[in-house]
Design a protein around this motif. Structure first.
Motif, short mmCIF file in Angstrom:
data_model
loop_
_atom_site.label_atom_id
_atom_site.label_comp_id
_atom_site.label_asym_id
_atom_site.label_seq_id
_atom_site.Cartn_x
_atom_site.Cartn_y
_atom_site.Cartn_z
N GLY A 161 -23.70 -23.73 -25.03
CA GLY A 161 -23.71 -24.94 -25.87
C GLY A 161 -24.46 -24.77 -27.17
O GLY A 161 -24.60 -25.71 -27.93
N LYS A 162 -24.90 -23.54 -27.46
CA LYS A 162 -25.70 -23.35 -28.66
C LYS A 162 -24.89 -23.56 -29.94
O LYS A 162 -25.36 -24.19 -30.88
CB LYS A 162 -26.39 -21.98 -28.66
CG LYS A 162 -25.46 -20.78 -28.55
CD LYS A 162 -26.26 -19.52 -28.29
CE LYS A 162 -25.47 -18.25 -28.51
NZ LYS A 162 -24.22 -18.09 -27.76
N SER A 163 -23.66 -23.07 -29.95
CA SER A 163 -22.84 -23.25 -31.14
C SER A 163 -22.30 -24.67 -31.25
O SER A 163 -22.19 -25.22 -32.34
CB SER A 163 -21.65 -22.28 -31.12
OG SER A 163 -22.11 -20.96 -31.19
N VAL A 164 -21.94 -25.25 -30.12
CA VAL A 164 -21.40 -26.62 -30.15
C VAL A 164 -22.45 -27.58 -30.70
O VAL A 164 -22.13 -28.47 -31.51
CB VAL A 164 -20.94 -27.04 -28.74
CG1 VAL A 164 -20.53 -28.49 -28.72
CG2 VAL A 164 -19.79 -26.16 -28.28
N THR A 165 -23.70 -27.41 -30.32
CA THR A 165 -24.77 -28.25 -30.86
C THR A 165 -24.81 -28.13 -32.38
O THR A 165 -24.88 -29.12 -33.11
CB THR A 165 -26.14 -27.83 -30.28
OG1 THR A 165 -26.02 -27.77 -28.87
CG2 THR A 165 -27.23 -28.80 -30.67
#
Lengths: 340, 346
Positions: free
Chosen positions: B59-63
């Motif tokens: 979820g690091k990129s989605v955030t």
């Protein structure tokens, strides 16, 4: 190491022609992807091959597999020249030299079941496993690489990246080869899964007495798994030695720059860490610099480097860690590159 | 020939540049709802480098995409949360308002420069576009600005190369052009999503050095998204570690490498090949990252965790404070921190 090497490579050259014209193709030059590479691989040994993209390390792998034809040089497998092997001789050679590819997503056929993928080598070499035996053999292989043998009828998409790489390794093992060429086998995997696959490969090496050529750009992984390491730059080996010689006592400026560029997974002392930053980019292999190929980015370069190509040889005055290095000004330089 | 990194910027009082609060992002697909981000909060101060560490699917990129406002909605949905930039909630703004912020106040550097740059326009045109669109400059002035920027990111012979197309540059140079584009309007916040993952190590060192230097010069906030523990150790001030859409640990950079406070962080650090462990098995975190459509109950890491007990499968662990600026979302955080080793670690 006085034993006979399982694989010997002498002066391997691969030039890809550059042509102009559509109908009448005229050769206007060549990309010198591999330009005189020699090394030995001992039984049970792991030779790491490192270098940046475009240095020719993957081309070396393809040449060893006879997936590309060599332009010059010799490949000797257990005393037998296999450079120009074809037909049944090539088939016999490939049984003994297998490959594990980088990308576990594209190297497995999505329409074949895992059983068919791992068992396919037996279609080409039926002598290894008689028909009735195959299913059992494939299930054994799945078990060896840590997958559930009951998943033999599943398709690649039902597995994660790490599991797929295990399938690729099982396929590589199917014919009981002596040499496995691993081209970036863990670089497409998540960090937490990489360690699992590396451990598996080390275990299999001991179990089956395999020799590995381990190609990777991750220097800490290469160090962990390799006995000896060869550093490539623009189609040539610039330095080769034991893992300790290369990592603790590098003498070629390129090796030193490469090691110092690797980020250290430890923030302590980062404020004072000296780091060699190379300027510019790797020159085109179609038109490599004269003399030493690294001279255009080297801080030690002098006139002689443009005129005379340094040979890959052990130079005098480097003490007891001396090993082959292709630099006129080879000297040991300690690089802080990893945690202890 | 050498670069030096400055002392880490510690969390300062004062208004943060960016505040992400309890952000949730989910993707509605044919097969069900994938919960990519499940309550993420973090702050970035001016001049701070915050590293967001995680594997693919954490979820690091989605955030980051939610912060930039470049998520495709649908299929993505933000059911809850706030993203405050300089005190104002971005999620309550109109598209028009957000568009004005993008590029001007916040900018993003992507991993794959070849697909992030438009292949049919010259790099000079694409760099100049920032000035033409946001500043209303003439073509000629914009091109002059583009040359200046290319100089800033140390592209040799910028004046002659400004009319070249992306494919005519090497990967490292293209990544520097991406940095130039992000810096063009002197934003306050830069989000770099795996900016050097596609590059060779020697070029990676060049690019990270440049980014750090420019960040210091312009006193920008930087969110560095990566899975590389080495890059993080080199440049980060503070770290958040993500797993299955949640932050499992946050800490200043020195503290986390010295003494990780979450079993996942500990496992990641332990699985790095080390000199003294040559010839031995690497420590490997068992199992696989979870499927985001079926995140395990309780703590998402519990099926892979050597510390897991019954409580981990039933109760979502709250963040346990572990000293200055540190917390860990683990029922046994204190034990993990103090190095109490569970049965099968090492």
């Amino acid at each position: 190491m006085s034993t006979e090497p399982v694989l010997r490579v002498e002066n391997l050259v691969k030039h890809f022609p550059l042509t102009r014209g559509v109908l009448i193709q005229k050769k206007i030059g060549a990309v010198r992807a591999v330009d005189g590479v020699s090394f030995d691989l001992q039984p049970g040994e792991t030779l790491g091959l490192v270098g940046e993209s475009g240095c020719g390390k993957s081309t070396v792998a393809k040449l060893l597999m006879n997936l590309e034809r060599v332009s010059a040089g010799r490949i000797v497998f257990k005393g037998q020249d296999i450079t120009h092997a074809s037909g049944s001789a090539l088939k016999a050679v490939r049984r003994n030299i297998q490959m594990v590819f980088q990308d576990p997503y594209t190297s497995l056929n999505p329409r074949m079941t895992v059983g068919d993928i791992i068992g396919e080598p037996y279609d080409i070499h039926p002598e290894v496993a008689p028909k009735g035996d195959r299913r059992k053999k494939v299930q054994d292989l799945l078990d060896v690489v840590g997958l559930n043998p009951e998943h033999i009828n599943r398709y690649p998409h039902q597995f994660s990246g790490g599991q797929r790489q295990r399938i690729g390794i099982a396929r590589g093992l199917a014919l009981n080869p002596e040499v496995i060429i691993c081209d970036e086998p863990v670089s497409a995997l998540d960090v937490s899964v990489q360690a699992q696959v590396i451990n598996l490969m080390e275990r299999l090496q001991g179990e089956f007495g395999l020799s590995y050529i381990f190609i990777a750009h991750d220097l800490s992984v290469v160090r962990h798994i390799s006995d000896r390491v060869a550093v490539m730059y623009l189609g040539k080996i610039v330095e080769v030695g034991t893992e300790d010689q290369i990592y603790e006592h590098p003498t070629h400026p390129y090796t030193q720059a490469l090691l110092s560029a690797v980020p250290v997974p430890d923030p302590e002392g980062r404020e004072t860490r000296e780091r060699i930053i190379l300027t510019g980019d790797v020159p085109s292999p179609a038109n490599p610099p004269s003399g030493c190929r690294f001279r255009t980015r080297c801080w030690k370069a002098q006139d002689i480097c443009a005129k005379e190509e340094p040979l890959l040889e052990v130079r005098a005055g480097l003490g007891d860690t001396a090993h082959a290095s292709a630099c006129h000004f080879a000297e040991v330089m300690e690089i802080v590159h990893t945690t202890n | 020939m050498t670069i030096e990194t400055s002392d880490p910027v510690l969390v300062q009082p004062g208004v943060p540049l960016l505040e992400v609060e309890d952000l949730h992002v989910e993707f509605h697909t044919r097969d069900g709802v994938a919960k990519a981000v499940n309550g993420v909060s973090y702050k970035v101060h001016p001049g701070e480098t915050l590293a967001v560490l995680g594997e693919s699917g954490s979820g690091k990129s989605v955030t980051a995409q939610a912060v930039m406002g470049i998520l495709d909605m649908p299929p993505a949905r933000i059911p809850r949360g706030a993203i405050k930039f300089q005190g104002r909630d971005l999620l309550k703004m109109s598209n028009e308002e957000r568009r004005k912020l993008r590029g001007q106040r916040m900018a993003m550097i992507f991993q794959d420069s070849l697909s992030a740059l438009n292949p049919v326009y010259s790099v000079g045109f694409q760099l100049g576009e920032m000035f033409r669109v946001h500043r209303g400059m003439s073509r000629k002035d914009a091109k002059a600005k583009a040359v200046e920027l290319m100089d800033l990111v140390k592209i040799p012979a910028a004046r002659t190369r400004v009319n070249d197309y992306p494919h005519q540059f090497s990967g490292g140079m293209r990544q520097r052009i991406m940095i130039a584009m992000a810096l063009a309007l002197e934003p306050d916040l830069i989000i770099a999503d795996e900016p050097t993952t596609a590059l060779d190590v020697t070029v990676q060192a060049q690019v990270m050095g440049l980014l750090a230097e420019l960040q210091r010069e312009f006193h920008m906030g930087l969110i560095l998204i990566t899975h590389d523990l080495g890059v993080v150790a080199d440049v980060a001030d503070n770290i958040v570690v993500m797993y299955a859409g949640r932050i499992v640990e946050r800490a200043p950079v020195h503290a986390i490498y010295r003494q990780p406070g979450h079993p996942y962080t500990k496992g990641l650090l332990a699985s790095i090949p080390r000199l003294d462990l040559k010839g031995q098995d690497l420590y490997a975190i068992k199992g696989l990252p979870p499927n985001l459509m079926r995140i395990p109950s309780g703590c998402a890491f519990n099926p892979r965790c050597p510390y897991a007990r019954d409580v981990c499968t039933t109760e979502l662990p709250a963040a346990v404070p572990l000293g200055t600026g540190r917390e860990s979302a683990c029922h046994f955080a204190q034990a993990v921190l103090e190095g109490e080793v569970a049965a099968d670690v090492h």
